[in-house]
Design a protein around this motif. Structure first.
Motif, PDB file in Angstrom:
ATOM      1  N   ARG A  62     -38.501   6.093 -44.115  1.00 38.16           N
ATOM      2  CA  ARG A  62     -38.597   5.405 -42.612  1.00 38.16           C
ATOM      3  C   ARG A  62     -40.116   5.453 -42.450  1.00 38.16           C
ATOM      4  O   ARG A  62     -40.615   6.215 -41.542  1.00 38.16           O
ATOM      5  CB  ARG A  62     -37.882   6.271 -41.434  1.00 38.16           C
ATOM      6  CG  ARG A  62     -37.715   5.601 -40.264  1.00 38.16           C
ATOM      7  CD  ARG A  62     -37.149   6.495 -39.334  1.00 38.16           C
ATOM      8  NE  ARG A  62     -37.314   5.819 -38.021  1.00 38.16           N
ATOM      9  CZ  ARG A  62     -36.514   4.961 -37.069  1.00 38.16           C
ATOM     10  NH1 ARG A  62     -35.493   4.475 -37.936  1.00 38.16           N
ATOM     11  NH2 ARG A  62     -36.857   4.427 -36.107  1.00 38.16           N
ATOM     12  N   ALA A  98     -37.132  -0.788 -39.401  1.00 37.52           N
ATOM     13  CA  ALA A  98     -36.098   0.035 -39.703  1.00 37.52           C
ATOM     14  C   ALA A  98     -34.690  -0.677 -39.389  1.00 37.52           C
ATOM     15  O   ALA A  98     -33.690  -0.412 -39.906  1.00 37.52           O
ATOM     16  CB  ALA A  98     -36.181   1.404 -39.188  1.00 37.52           C
ATOM     17  N   SER A  99     -34.813  -1.393 -38.160  1.00 39.10           N
ATOM     18  CA  SER A  99     -33.699  -2.108 -37.607  1.00 39.10           C
ATOM     19  C   SER A  99     -33.285  -3.042 -38.444  1.00 39.10           C
ATOM     20  O   SER A  99     -32.096  -3.356 -38.955  1.00 39.10           O
ATOM     21  CB  SER A  99     -34.154  -2.750 -36.165  1.00 39.10           C
ATOM     22  OG  SER A  99     -32.985  -3.546 -36.002  1.00 39.10           O
ATOM     23  N   HIS A 130     -45.689   2.549 -33.593  1.00 38.88           N
ATOM     24  CA  HIS A 130     -44.635   2.904 -33.502  1.00 38.88           C
ATOM     25  C   HIS A 130     -43.335   1.903 -33.518  1.00 38.88           C
ATOM     26  O   HIS A 130     -42.393   1.979 -34.176  1.00 38.88           O
ATOM     27  CB  HIS A 130     -44.279   3.834 -32.168  1.00 38.88           C
ATOM     28  CG  HIS A 130     -42.999   4.150 -31.531  1.00 38.88           C
ATOM     29  ND1 HIS A 130     -42.404   4.892 -32.303  1.00 38.88           N
ATOM     30  CD2 HIS A 130     -42.119   3.337 -30.767  1.00 38.88           C
ATOM     31  CE1 HIS A 130     -41.254   5.218 -31.912  1.00 38.88           C
ATOM     32  NE2 HIS A 130     -40.967   4.153 -30.862  1.00 38.88           N
ATOM     33  N   ASP A 131     -44.070   0.834 -33.084  1.00 40.50           N
ATOM     34  CA  ASP A 131     -43.013  -0.504 -33.008  1.00 40.50           C
ATOM     35  C   ASP A 131     -42.906  -1.053 -34.230  1.00 40.50           C
ATOM     36  O   ASP A 131     -41.577  -1.383 -34.755  1.00 40.50           O
ATOM     37  CB  ASP A 131     -43.577  -1.694 -31.954  1.00 40.50           C
ATOM     38  CG  ASP A 131     -42.816  -2.504 -31.834  1.00 40.50           C
ATOM     39  OD1 ASP A 131     -41.661  -2.400 -31.125  1.00 40.50           O
ATOM     40  OD2 ASP A 131     -43.047  -3.780 -31.888  1.00 40.50           O
ATOM     41  N   VAL A 156     -42.434   0.595 -37.187  1.00 41.35           N
ATOM     42  CA  VAL A 156     -41.574   1.530 -37.754  1.00 41.35           C
ATOM     43  C   VAL A 156     -39.829   1.025 -37.224  1.00 41.35           C
ATOM     44  O   VAL A 156     -39.070   0.953 -37.897  1.00 41.35           O
ATOM     45  CB  VAL A 156     -41.860   2.908 -37.589  1.00 41.35           C
ATOM     46  CG1 VAL A 156     -40.611   3.971 -38.235  1.00 41.35           C
ATOM     47  CG2 VAL A 156     -43.109   3.404 -38.504  1.00 41.35           C
ATOM     48  N   VAL A 157     -39.808   0.955 -35.913  1.00 38.08           N
ATOM     49  CA  VAL A 157     -38.829   0.665 -35.051  1.00 38.08           C
ATOM     50  C   VAL A 157     -38.139  -0.523 -35.732  1.00 38.08           C
ATOM     51  O   VAL A 157     -37.018  -0.713 -35.983  1.00 38.08           O
ATOM     52  CB  VAL A 157     -38.850   1.023 -33.599  1.00 38.08           C
ATOM     53  CG1 VAL A 157     -37.638   0.554 -33.024  1.00 38.08           C
ATOM     54  CG2 VAL A 157     -39.200   2.326 -33.412  1.00 38.08           C
ATOM     55  N   ARG A 158     -39.002  -1.512 -35.556  1.00 38.61           N
ATOM     56  CA  ARG A 158     -38.644  -2.993 -35.755  1.00 38.61           C
ATOM     57  C   ARG A 158     -38.207  -3.286 -37.221  1.00 38.61           C
ATOM     58  O   ARG A 158     -37.211  -3.603 -37.755  1.00 38.61           O
ATOM     59  CB  ARG A 158     -39.634  -3.970 -35.474  1.00 38.61           C
ATOM     60  CG  ARG A 158     -39.997  -3.839 -34.319  1.00 38.61           C
ATOM     61  CD  ARG A 158     -38.941  -4.326 -33.328  1.00 38.61           C
ATOM     62  NE  ARG A 158     -39.524  -4.292 -31.794  1.00 38.61           N
ATOM     63  CZ  ARG A 158     -39.023  -4.688 -30.675  1.00 38.61           C
ATOM     64  NH1 ARG A 158     -37.895  -5.105 -30.774  1.00 38.61           N
ATOM     65  NH2 ARG A 158     -39.616  -4.620 -29.508  1.00 38.61           N
ATOM     66  N   ARG A 189     -31.839  -1.724 -41.830  1.00 35.89           N
ATOM     67  CA  ARG A 189     -30.317  -1.197 -41.602  1.00 35.89           C
ATOM     68  C   ARG A 189     -29.632  -2.530 -41.619  1.00 35.89           C
ATOM     69  O   ARG A 189     -28.511  -2.479 -42.151  1.00 35.89           O
ATOM     70  CB  ARG A 189     -30.070  -0.704 -40.179  1.00 35.89           C
ATOM     71  CG  ARG A 189     -28.837  -0.186 -39.698  1.00 35.89           C
ATOM     72  CD  ARG A 189     -28.066   0.495 -40.662  1.00 35.89           C
ATOM     73  NE  ARG A 189     -28.634   1.768 -41.002  1.00 35.89           N
ATOM     74  CZ  ARG A 189     -28.374   2.279 -42.151  1.00 35.89           C
ATOM     75  NH1 ARG A 189     -27.112   1.893 -42.821  1.00 35.89           N
ATOM     76  NH2 ARG A 189     -28.862   3.558 -42.548  1.00 35.89           N
ATOM     77  N   GLU A 231     -48.530   2.201 -29.624  1.00 37.99           N
ATOM     78  CA  GLU A 231     -47.298   1.394 -29.499  1.00 37.99           C
ATOM     79  C   GLU A 231     -47.178   0.668 -30.542  1.00 37.99           C
ATOM     80  O   GLU A 231     -45.978   0.395 -31.090  1.00 37.99           O
ATOM     81  CB  GLU A 231     -47.615   0.578 -28.115  1.00 37.99           C
ATOM     82  CG  GLU A 231     -46.412  -0.107 -27.809  1.00 37.99           C
ATOM     83  CD  GLU A 231     -46.308  -0.750 -26.395  1.00 37.99           C
ATOM     84  OE1 GLU A 231     -45.501  -1.689 -26.405  1.00 37.99           O
ATOM     85  OE2 GLU A 231     -47.394  -0.598 -25.774  1.00 37.99           O
TER      86      GLU A 231
END
Length: 227
Positions: free
Chosen positions: A122, A103-104, A96-97, A99-101, A107, A93
């Protein structure tokens, strides 16, 4: 009567929750944001340090994905087919978190910064390097505080995966193994030792019967009687 001097614009407070928490607990005065930014110098440096540390933290956390052998016996396997090694959900977790954070926030930079830079890969190294180059933009953005806080939490989560904090140990008494006088202890709030039982600093894991002997000896010593 002389005209009052025009008031100077007040420097804004740092918008990171690190400063707000510190001011609420009186451990540190709430700091002013640096000129042209919404983060103080300390939080701006912390943001840069977190971004610089993330690639190595993400790389090292990969070694923690598979549960240690001592914990695999706790995972029940069904059937007779070979079962893949169980994965540590916390490590998965956190990776994964990250990468997601990242990437946000990347952006947001791509959408609002005046830059012709191409979108980063990414991946944590690519995203962290990209955000590091645009740290000044993030520090001046209205969302500077949330950005610094969230990136700090991402780094902290990976640090806990790579180097879990050692639980506070509660001393129970002296070991009852022959010729061993080492201290026996248990973590105050959970930990692997709870699954195995009390253990002394010499490495002896005590059985339930031995644990009772330790507790009895401790009660005798506390009562002032000879052991």
């Amino acid at each position: 009567m002389a005209d009052p001097k025009p008031s100077q614009p007040l420097t804004k407070q740092c918008t990171s929750s690190r400063c707000r928490r510190a001011s609420r607990t009186d451990t540190l005065r709430s700091r002013r944001a640096a000129p042209g930014a919404l983060l103080c110098g300390s939080c701006r440096r912390a943001l840069a340090a977190d971004l610089a540390a993330l690639p190595a933290l993400h790389h090292d956390s990969e070694q923690q994905l598979v549960l240690p052998a001592r914990q695999r016996s706790l995972v029940r396997a069904t059937g007779h087919r070979p079962v893949a090694p169980p994965v540590d959900d916390t490590a998965l977790e956190a990776r994964h978190d990250a990468v997601v954070r990242l990437a946000s926030w990347a952006r947001l930079v791509l959408d609002e910064a005046d830059s012709a830079e191409a979108p980063p890969e990414r991946t944590v190294p690519g995203l962290a390097a990209f955000l590091g180059r645009h740290a000044d933009f993030l520090a001046a953005h209205p969302a500077a505080g949330p950005a610094a806080d969230e990136i700090g939490r991402v780094a902290a989560a990976l640090r806990r995966v790579v180097a879990p904090p050692r639980p506070e140990l509660v001393p129970l008494g002296r070991c009852v193994e022959p010729d061993c006088d080492a201290e026996v202890s248990l973590p105050a709030r959970g930990g692997d030792l709870v699954l195995r039982g009390p253990m002394c600093t010499a490495g002896h894991v005590l059985t339930p019967r031995q644990w009772l002997l330790v507790k009895r000896r401790q009660q005798i010593e506390q009562a002032g009687e000879p052991a």
